[in-house]
Design a protein around this motif. Structure first.
Motif, PDB file in Angstrom:
ATOM      1  N   THR A 125       0.840  -1.207   0.000  1.00  0.00           N
ATOM      2  CA  THR A 125       0.000   0.000   0.000  1.00  0.00           C
ATOM      3  C   THR A 125       0.870   1.250   0.000  1.00  0.00           C
ATOM      4  O   THR A 125       0.607   2.205  -0.738  1.00  0.00           O
ATOM      5  CB  THR A 125      -0.926   0.005   1.227  1.00  0.00           C
ATOM      6  OG1 THR A 125      -1.787  -1.128   1.168  1.00  0.00           O
ATOM      7  CG2 THR A 125      -1.762   1.266   1.273  1.00  0.00           C
ATOM      8  N   ALA A 126       1.921   1.250   0.823  1.00  0.00           N
ATOM      9  CA  ALA A 126       2.828   2.394   0.859  1.00  0.00           C
ATOM     10  C   ALA A 126       3.496   2.607  -0.498  1.00  0.00           C
ATOM     11  O   ALA A 126       3.677   3.741  -0.943  1.00  0.00           O
ATOM     12  CB  ALA A 126       3.889   2.184   1.940  1.00  0.00           C
ATOM     13  N   ARG A 127       3.846   1.496  -1.170  1.00  0.00           N
ATOM     14  CA  ARG A 127       4.479   1.600  -2.490  1.00  0.00           C
ATOM     15  C   ARG A 127       3.498   2.198  -3.500  1.00  0.00           C
ATOM     16  O   ARG A 127       3.864   3.076  -4.297  1.00  0.00           O
ATOM     17  CB  ARG A 127       4.942   0.219  -2.948  1.00  0.00           C
ATOM     18  CG  ARG A 127       5.709   0.231  -4.273  1.00  0.00           C
ATOM     19  CD  ARG A 127       6.171  -1.156  -4.651  1.00  0.00           C
ATOM     20  NE  ARG A 127       7.088  -1.715  -3.659  1.00  0.00           N
ATOM     21  CZ  ARG A 127       6.806  -2.755  -2.875  1.00  0.00           C
ATOM     22  NH1 ARG A 127       5.624  -3.363  -2.963  1.00  0.00           N
ATOM     23  NH2 ARG A 127       7.686  -3.194  -2.006  1.00  0.00           N
ATOM     24  N   ALA A 128       2.255   1.726  -3.475  1.00  0.00           N
ATOM     25  CA  ALA A 128       1.254   2.213  -4.428  1.00  0.00           C
ATOM     26  C   ALA A 128       0.926   3.686  -4.195  1.00  0.00           C
ATOM     27  O   ALA A 128       0.709   4.444  -5.149  1.00  0.00           O
ATOM     28  CB  ALA A 128      -0.010   1.358  -4.334  1.00  0.00           C
ATOM     29  N   GLU A 129       0.891   4.091  -2.930  1.00  0.00           N
ATOM     30  CA  GLU A 129       0.506   5.459  -2.592  1.00  0.00           C
ATOM     31  C   GLU A 129       1.700   6.395  -2.447  1.00  0.00           C
ATOM     32  O   GLU A 129       1.540   7.592  -2.220  1.00  0.00           O
ATOM     33  CB  GLU A 129      -0.314   5.451  -1.306  1.00  0.00           C
ATOM     34  CG  GLU A 129      -1.631   4.683  -1.450  1.00  0.00           C
ATOM     35  CD  GLU A 129      -2.443   4.648  -0.173  1.00  0.00           C
ATOM     36  OE1 GLU A 129      -1.886   4.957   0.907  1.00  0.00           O
ATOM     37  OE2 GLU A 129      -3.641   4.318  -0.251  1.00  0.00           O
ATOM     38  N   ARG A 130       2.913   5.818  -2.550  1.00  0.00           N
ATOM     39  CA  ARG A 130       4.153   6.582  -2.430  1.00  0.00           C
ATOM     40  C   ARG A 130       4.223   7.349  -1.112  1.00  0.00           C
ATOM     41  O   ARG A 130       4.869   8.399  -1.004  1.00  0.00           O
ATOM     42  CB  ARG A 130       4.315   7.529  -3.626  1.00  0.00           C
ATOM     43  CG  ARG A 130       4.629   6.799  -4.913  1.00  0.00           C
ATOM     44  CD  ARG A 130       4.711   7.721  -6.102  1.00  0.00           C
ATOM     45  NE  ARG A 130       3.395   8.038  -6.615  1.00  0.00           N
ATOM     46  CZ  ARG A 130       3.166   8.626  -7.780  1.00  0.00           C
ATOM     47  NH1 ARG A 130       4.175   8.976  -8.542  1.00  0.00           N
ATOM     48  NH2 ARG A 130       1.946   8.880  -8.193  1.00  0.00           N
ATOM     49  N   SER A 131       3.598   6.806  -0.104  1.00  0.00           N
ATOM     50  CA  SER A 131       3.552   7.451   1.204  1.00  0.00           C
ATOM     51  C   SER A 131       2.897   6.494   2.187  1.00  0.00           C
ATOM     52  O   SER A 131       2.379   5.446   1.794  1.00  0.00           O
ATOM     53  CB  SER A 131       2.742   8.755   1.132  1.00  0.00           C
ATOM     54  OG  SER A 131       1.402   8.475   0.722  1.00  0.00           O
ATOM     55  N   ALA A 132       2.939   6.855   3.450  1.00  0.00           N
ATOM     56  CA  ALA A 132       2.283   6.034   4.473  1.00  0.00           C
ATOM     57  C   ALA A 132       1.792   6.931   5.590  1.00  0.00           C
ATOM     58  O   ALA A 132       2.287   8.049   5.796  1.00  0.00           O
ATOM     59  CB  ALA A 132       3.245   4.982   5.021  1.00  0.00           C
ATOM     60  N   GLY A 169      11.655  15.003  -6.196  1.00  0.00           N
ATOM     61  CA  GLY A 169      11.928  13.691  -6.768  1.00  0.00           C
ATOM     62  C   GLY A 169      12.005  13.728  -8.282  1.00  0.00           C
ATOM     63  O   GLY A 169      12.871  13.087  -8.896  1.00  0.00           O
ATOM     64  N   GLN A 170      11.125  14.493  -8.888  1.00  0.00           N
ATOM     65  CA  GLN A 170      11.141  14.615 -10.343  1.00  0.00           C
ATOM     66  C   GLN A 170      12.389  15.356 -10.817  1.00  0.00           C
ATOM     67  O   GLN A 170      12.990  15.002 -11.835  1.00  0.00           O
ATOM     68  CB  GLN A 170       9.870  15.337 -10.792  1.00  0.00           C
ATOM     69  CG  GLN A 170       8.615  14.495 -10.586  1.00  0.00           C
ATOM     70  CD  GLN A 170       7.334  15.312 -10.629  1.00  0.00           C
ATOM     71  OE1 GLN A 170       7.369  16.531 -10.779  1.00  0.00           O
ATOM     72  NE2 GLN A 170       6.204  14.637 -10.476  1.00  0.00           N
ATOM     73  N   ARG A 171      12.794  16.360 -10.046  1.00  0.00           N
ATOM     74  CA  ARG A 171      13.956  17.160 -10.447  1.00  0.00           C
ATOM     75  C   ARG A 171      15.253  16.363 -10.363  1.00  0.00           C
ATOM     76  O   ARG A 171      16.128  16.501 -11.232  1.00  0.00           O
ATOM     77  CB  ARG A 171      14.056  18.406  -9.560  1.00  0.00           C
ATOM     78  CG  ARG A 171      15.162  19.362  -9.992  1.00  0.00           C
ATOM     79  CD  ARG A 171      15.125  20.666  -9.230  1.00  0.00           C
ATOM     80  NE  ARG A 171      15.502  20.522  -7.830  1.00  0.00           N
ATOM     81  CZ  ARG A 171      14.691  20.705  -6.812  1.00  0.00           C
ATOM     82  NH1 ARG A 171      13.427  21.047  -7.021  1.00  0.00           N
ATOM     83  NH2 ARG A 171      15.112  20.560  -5.572  1.00  0.00           N
ATOM     84  N   ILE A 172      15.386  15.512  -9.342  1.00  0.00           N
ATOM     85  CA  ILE A 172      16.640  14.764  -9.188  1.00  0.00           C
ATOM     86  C   ILE A 172      16.624  13.442  -9.961  1.00  0.00           C
ATOM     87  O   ILE A 172      17.628  12.739 -10.014  1.00  0.00           O
ATOM     88  CB  ILE A 172      16.952  14.490  -7.704  1.00  0.00           C
ATOM     89  CG1 ILE A 172      15.921  13.534  -7.089  1.00  0.00           C
ATOM     90  CG2 ILE A 172      17.040  15.792  -6.923  1.00  0.00           C
ATOM     91  CD1 ILE A 172      16.248  13.137  -5.649  1.00  0.00           C
ATOM     92  N   ASP A 217       6.936   8.799 -12.508  1.00  0.00           N
ATOM     93  CA  ASP A 217       5.711   8.233 -13.030  1.00  0.00           C
ATOM     94  C   ASP A 217       4.667   9.333 -13.172  1.00  0.00           C
ATOM     95  O   ASP A 217       4.490  10.165 -12.296  1.00  0.00           O
ATOM     96  CB  ASP A 217       5.202   7.149 -12.059  1.00  0.00           C
ATOM     97  CG  ASP A 217       4.041   6.358 -12.624  1.00  0.00           C
ATOM     98  OD1 ASP A 217       3.367   6.845 -13.540  1.00  0.00           O
ATOM     99  OD2 ASP A 217       3.817   5.225 -12.130  1.00  0.00           O
ATOM    100  N   ALA A 218       3.937   9.323 -14.279  1.00  0.00           N
ATOM    101  CA  ALA A 218       2.939  10.361 -14.525  1.00  0.00           C
ATOM    102  C   ALA A 218       1.623  10.107 -13.824  1.00  0.00           C
ATOM    103  O   ALA A 218       0.696  10.907 -13.900  1.00  0.00           O
ATOM    104  CB  ALA A 218       2.676  10.482 -16.021  1.00  0.00           C
ATOM    105  N   THR A 219       1.513   8.968 -13.098  1.00  0.00           N
ATOM    106  CA  THR A 219       0.272   8.680 -12.374  1.00  0.00           C
ATOM    107  C   THR A 219      -0.058   9.806 -11.437  1.00  0.00           C
ATOM    108  O   THR A 219       0.808  10.279 -10.704  1.00  0.00           O
ATOM    109  CB  THR A 219       0.405   7.366 -11.586  1.00  0.00           C
ATOM    110  OG1 THR A 219       0.780   6.326 -12.467  1.00  0.00           O
ATOM    111  CG2 THR A 219      -0.886   7.007 -10.885  1.00  0.00           C
ATOM    112  N   PRO A 220      -1.337  10.259 -11.399  1.00  0.00           N
ATOM    113  CA  PRO A 220      -1.693  11.354 -10.494  1.00  0.00           C
ATOM    114  C   PRO A 220      -1.334  11.015  -9.053  1.00  0.00           C
ATOM    115  O   PRO A 220      -1.479   9.882  -8.611  1.00  0.00           O
ATOM    116  CB  PRO A 220      -3.219  11.485 -10.684  1.00  0.00           C
ATOM    117  CG  PRO A 220      -3.478  10.917 -12.026  1.00  0.00           C
ATOM    118  CD  PRO A 220      -2.477   9.808 -12.204  1.00  0.00           C
TER     119      PRO A 220
END
Length: 260
Positions: free
Chosen positions: A181-188, A245-248, A255-258
């Motif tokens: 879940t943390a991986r999918a949401e990129r957060s926890a 994250g996008q800049r580095i 990933d372009a996912t919202p």
């Protein structure tokens, strides 16, 4: 035990929510003879790895060690970028902010930024916690490839996690679900897990050049923040981390996912 093994063992004691240690702590936890412990601590004081407080007879990290730690922090511009994100968020919310890394199956605090809120959640740099018990730990674990996760926790989903606090995953299978879940949401997010009355939101950044992965976290007391507010705080953290994250060139954030 060699002198370097002894030094490592003594210094590692400061990573368990302690600013100071005593002679008896060293005896009890390292199993050294009194003469060996006395000799080791005296040498560490002599070479400024430890500082002995005359009034309390307690040992603290010494000047040489502190200077080396400060130099190490300044030598990592990636960590400074992470710190800037946390400083902005801590100033805006008043909450305590942490920069951490994963070490085995523990999270280790690298930096702490105190917020302005009168009620603070404070763990010192060097403090360790089992990764499965925290939001910080689960986002850091979400960065591991499957073989690496298995090497740390085992492949058997039924394996029980040690002394799992209420609200935390009790087995490896449950931990896998939380990490996924943390991986999918990129957060926890975690509230009243591991530490009753404490909540936290966390995300990660990875430096493509060094491979270093850092966890960024805002921590608060559960009575300060409703569930809806905690979700909004997590979204704020993600929105602050994503452009960096996008800049580095961190693949997670390209990933372009919202974003949530």
């Amino acid at each position: 035990m060699s002198i370097l093994e002894g030094v490592e063992s003594v210094l590692d004691m400061f990573g368990h929510h302690r600013h100071e240690i005593t002679f008896n702590d060293v005896l009890d936890e390292l199993g050294l003879a009194k003469s060996s412990a006395s000799r080791l601590l005296a040498q560490m004081v002599r070479y400024r790895l430890l500082e002995l407080q005359p009034s309390t007879r307690r040992y603290r990290p010494g000047a040489l060690l502190i200077r080396a730690a400060q130099a190490a922090a300044q030598a990592h511009p990636f960590d400074e970028q992470c710190r800037e994100i946390l400083a902005t968020l801590s100033d805006a919310t008043g909450f305590t902010a942490y920069l951490s890394m994963l070490d085995g199956t523990d999270t280790v605090v690298l930096q702490r930024l105190n917020g302005s809120n009168p009620v603070q959640v404070l763990s010192p740099p060097g403090a360790r916690r089992p990764a499965f018990t925290t939001a910080m730990g689960r986002v850091l674990l979400s960065r591991l490839p499957e073989p690496e996760f298995n090497s740390r926790y085992g492949a058997a989903g039924t394996r029980k996690l040690p002394d799992a606090p209420a609200g935390c995953p009790a087995t490896v299978a449950e931990l896998r679900e939380r990490v996924a879940t943390a991986r999918a949401e990129r957060s926890a997010i975690a509230v009243n897990e591991g530490m009753p009355g404490i909540g936290a939101v966390a995300a990660t950044l990875a430096d493509p050049l060094s491979g270093d992965v850092r966890g960024l976290c805002l921590s608060f007391t559960a009575m300060q923040v409703s569930q809806a507010q905690a979700q909004a705080l997590r979204a704020t953290l993600v929105q602050a981390v994503a452009p960096v994250g996008q800049r580095i060139g961190d693949p997670l954030w390209l990933d372009a996912t919202p974003l949530i």
